[in-house]
Design a protein around this motif. Sequence first.
Motif, PDB file in Angstrom:
ATOM      1  N   LYS A  18       0.816  -1.227   0.000  1.00 19.60           N
ATOM      2  CA  LYS A  18       0.000   0.000   0.000  1.00 19.60           C
ATOM      3  C   LYS A  18       0.845   1.270   0.000  1.00 19.60           C
ATOM      4  O   LYS A  18       0.411   2.323   0.457  1.00 19.60           O
ATOM      5  CB  LYS A  18      -0.966   0.025   1.192  1.00 19.60           C
ATOM      6  CG  LYS A  18      -1.831  -1.228   1.327  1.00 19.60           C
ATOM      7  CD  LYS A  18      -2.707  -1.454   0.112  1.00 19.60           C
ATOM      8  CE  LYS A  18      -3.669  -2.623   0.286  1.00 19.60           C
ATOM      9  NZ  LYS A  18      -3.004  -3.951   0.223  1.00 19.60           N
ATOM     10  N   ASN A  61      -1.351   2.877  -8.487  1.00 20.09           N
ATOM     11  CA  ASN A  61      -1.573   1.440  -8.354  1.00 20.09           C
ATOM     12  C   ASN A  61      -2.013   0.903  -9.710  1.00 20.09           C
ATOM     13  O   ASN A  61      -3.063   1.292 -10.222  1.00 20.09           O
ATOM     14  CB  ASN A  61      -2.653   1.179  -7.304  1.00 20.09           C
ATOM     15  CG  ASN A  61      -2.913  -0.306  -7.086  1.00 20.09           C
ATOM     16  OD1 ASN A  61      -2.388  -1.159  -7.804  1.00 20.09           O
ATOM     17  ND2 ASN A  61      -3.736  -0.615  -6.106  1.00 20.09           N
ATOM     18  N   GLN A 119       3.410  -4.462   5.266  1.00 15.87           N
ATOM     19  CA  GLN A 119       3.167  -3.064   4.891  1.00 15.87           C
ATOM     20  C   GLN A 119       4.239  -2.153   5.479  1.00 15.87           C
ATOM     21  O   GLN A 119       4.703  -1.217   4.815  1.00 15.87           O
ATOM     22  CB  GLN A 119       1.778  -2.632   5.341  1.00 15.87           C
ATOM     23  CG  GLN A 119       0.648  -3.312   4.583  1.00 15.87           C
ATOM     24  CD  GLN A 119      -0.718  -2.728   4.889  1.00 15.87           C
ATOM     25  OE1 GLN A 119      -0.827  -1.617   5.413  1.00 15.87           O
ATOM     26  NE2 GLN A 119      -1.769  -3.459   4.552  1.00 15.87           N
ATOM     27  N   ARG A 127       6.933   0.172   3.307  1.00 11.49           N
ATOM     28  CA  ARG A 127       7.193   1.596   3.560  1.00 11.49           C
ATOM     29  C   ARG A 127       8.678   1.839   3.810  1.00 11.49           C
ATOM     30  O   ARG A 127       9.245   2.848   3.363  1.00 11.49           O
ATOM     31  CB  ARG A 127       6.363   2.075   4.759  1.00 11.49           C
ATOM     32  CG  ARG A 127       4.868   2.143   4.499  1.00 11.49           C
ATOM     33  CD  ARG A 127       4.147   2.912   5.605  1.00 11.49           C
ATOM     34  NE  ARG A 127       4.255   2.248   6.904  1.00 11.49           N
ATOM     35  CZ  ARG A 127       3.412   1.338   7.366  1.00 11.49           C
ATOM     36  NH1 ARG A 127       2.376   0.955   6.609  1.00 11.49           N
ATOM     37  NH2 ARG A 127       3.573   0.804   8.560  1.00 11.49           N
ATOM     38  N   THR A 145      -0.713   3.671  -4.267  1.00 11.99           N
ATOM     39  CA  THR A 145      -2.170   3.577  -4.223  1.00 11.99           C
ATOM     40  C   THR A 145      -2.771   4.522  -5.258  1.00 11.99           C
ATOM     41  O   THR A 145      -2.067   5.321  -5.886  1.00 11.99           O
ATOM     42  CB  THR A 145      -2.699   3.955  -2.830  1.00 11.99           C
ATOM     43  OG1 THR A 145      -2.286   5.299  -2.527  1.00 11.99           O
ATOM     44  CG2 THR A 145      -2.171   3.012  -1.759  1.00 11.99           C
ATOM     45  N   LYS A 186       0.135 -10.163   3.193  1.00 17.15           N
ATOM     46  CA  LYS A 186      -1.150  -9.584   3.597  1.00 17.15           C
ATOM     47  C   LYS A 186      -1.123  -9.046   5.023  1.00 17.15           C
ATOM     48  O   LYS A 186      -2.135  -8.560   5.517  1.00 17.15           O
ATOM     49  CB  LYS A 186      -2.259 -10.636   3.447  1.00 17.15           C
ATOM     50  CG  LYS A 186      -2.537 -11.030   2.006  1.00 17.15           C
ATOM     51  CD  LYS A 186      -3.343 -12.307   1.888  1.00 17.15           C
ATOM     52  CE  LYS A 186      -4.754 -12.178   2.385  1.00 17.15           C
ATOM     53  NZ  LYS A 186      -5.521 -13.430   2.157  1.00 17.15           N
TER      54      LYS A 186
END
Length: 482
Positions: free
Chosen positions: A256, A263, A329, A333, A259, A324
């Motif tokens: 993410k 994306n 995530q 980052r 986005t 997931k």
Amino acid sequence: MPTTDVTAKATIAYQAMLEVIATAEPTVAEAIRKELADQRGSLKLIASENYATLPTLLAMGTWFSDKYAEGTVGHRFYAGCANVDTIEATAARHAEELFGAQHAYVQPHSGIDANLVAYWTILSHRIELPALEELGVKSANDLSEQDWETLRHRLGDQRLMGMSLDAGGHLTHGFRPNISGKMFHQRSYGTDPATGFIDYDAVRAQVREFKPLILVAGYSAYPRRVNFATMREIADEVGATLMVDMAHFAGLVAGKVFTGDENPVGNAQVVTTTTHKSLRGPRGGMVLVDDEFAADVDRGCPMVLGGPLANMMSAKAVALAQAKTPDFQAYARAIASNAKALAEGFLRRGATLVTGGTDNHIVLVDVATSFGLTGRQAESALLDAGIVTNRNSIPGDPNGAWYTSGIRLGTPALTSRGFDADAFDRVADLICETLNATTAATASNGKPGKAKYEMAEGLTSRVHDEAHELLDANPLYPGLEL
């Protein structure tokens, strides 16, 4: 299960595995041990490499390797594939949920295979039934060579447009020596000569003039994000299918970091990817498509592929499940923030970067301008110092694709080891120290060489020592003892 328990069990598993392998061929067992030692002892900055997790690695070495399973879930050409159906369906479900895709095809063995499946999926889908009926056949599988030539003409001579290799595109995006450059009438778009960024107005003008059947977006050496919503608008203007190759940045999509307009899933009708690189899974590929392409892509085997590798699909399922999680995530980052730290470290030390920086996971250093070296000289000198990179072309590269004028660096692998922004700043310092103390050497004919180089005395041992401070502070597979 706590990480320490997983690592302890993995140690037992790998020790036993190596002992068993050594009974058949000790050279292989020793090479496996040495490869782990080499990876633990070097700064790996190759943008297309990473370190898979221990559960992912273990999933590759099972008796799923012994199964033939041509076809797809519930439609196999071999009996006894119920368990393969389970792992393929699980991997596809995880991919669809992770990326928000309508349909996932997880069989491709590599990124190149994924792109070939995607191209033939689009071509098969674009062949309209009335055209087939006019040729007296019911299926694209029944077409003769002359039939295909006729259809290529009707499909706008199978035109494809992708990013040029020197601008950061991939060889499977229509590069002439690659099969993609032979399947299609091909043309490339580049980047703005002044900035190195994609000029969307220029791309739009080229697309309007060339009218490709497929517009390919995505990259292997472009250090910026792409507006895929704009690329879809451009494709739609001429009725082209937008295909995005997100092999390099799939982890940033999954995590993410990319986005909305950045994306590709949801903007492109067809998206391909590898499952290693920033996604940190096993070596392999996938194709994500809108529902309208689902039936076509599921014919990837036998259309393009041979039997799917069930052991690799099981490892994909494990890696996708791990991607997931909130931890992944945070990892994604960190990849992006560490790339910025690496780029800023170079800029503070006077190095020249293509596009002046990065906002993805790639840093592309112009070593010709910065250090008076070719990419090959810089790559080799850094390897001598224990820093693993790869030479790479830069836009308008005068040294060509073999010697190049740049080196490409990526942050996924060292981020997996736990390197933070301060550590990447030190990495930039070590690279600049090494290259500033390296000079191009003349070739045997007395002319300036593109491959030979000379390094200052004592440089490699000094850089090795400093690199090992960083590596020891961020161990690879900590606790795994072999």
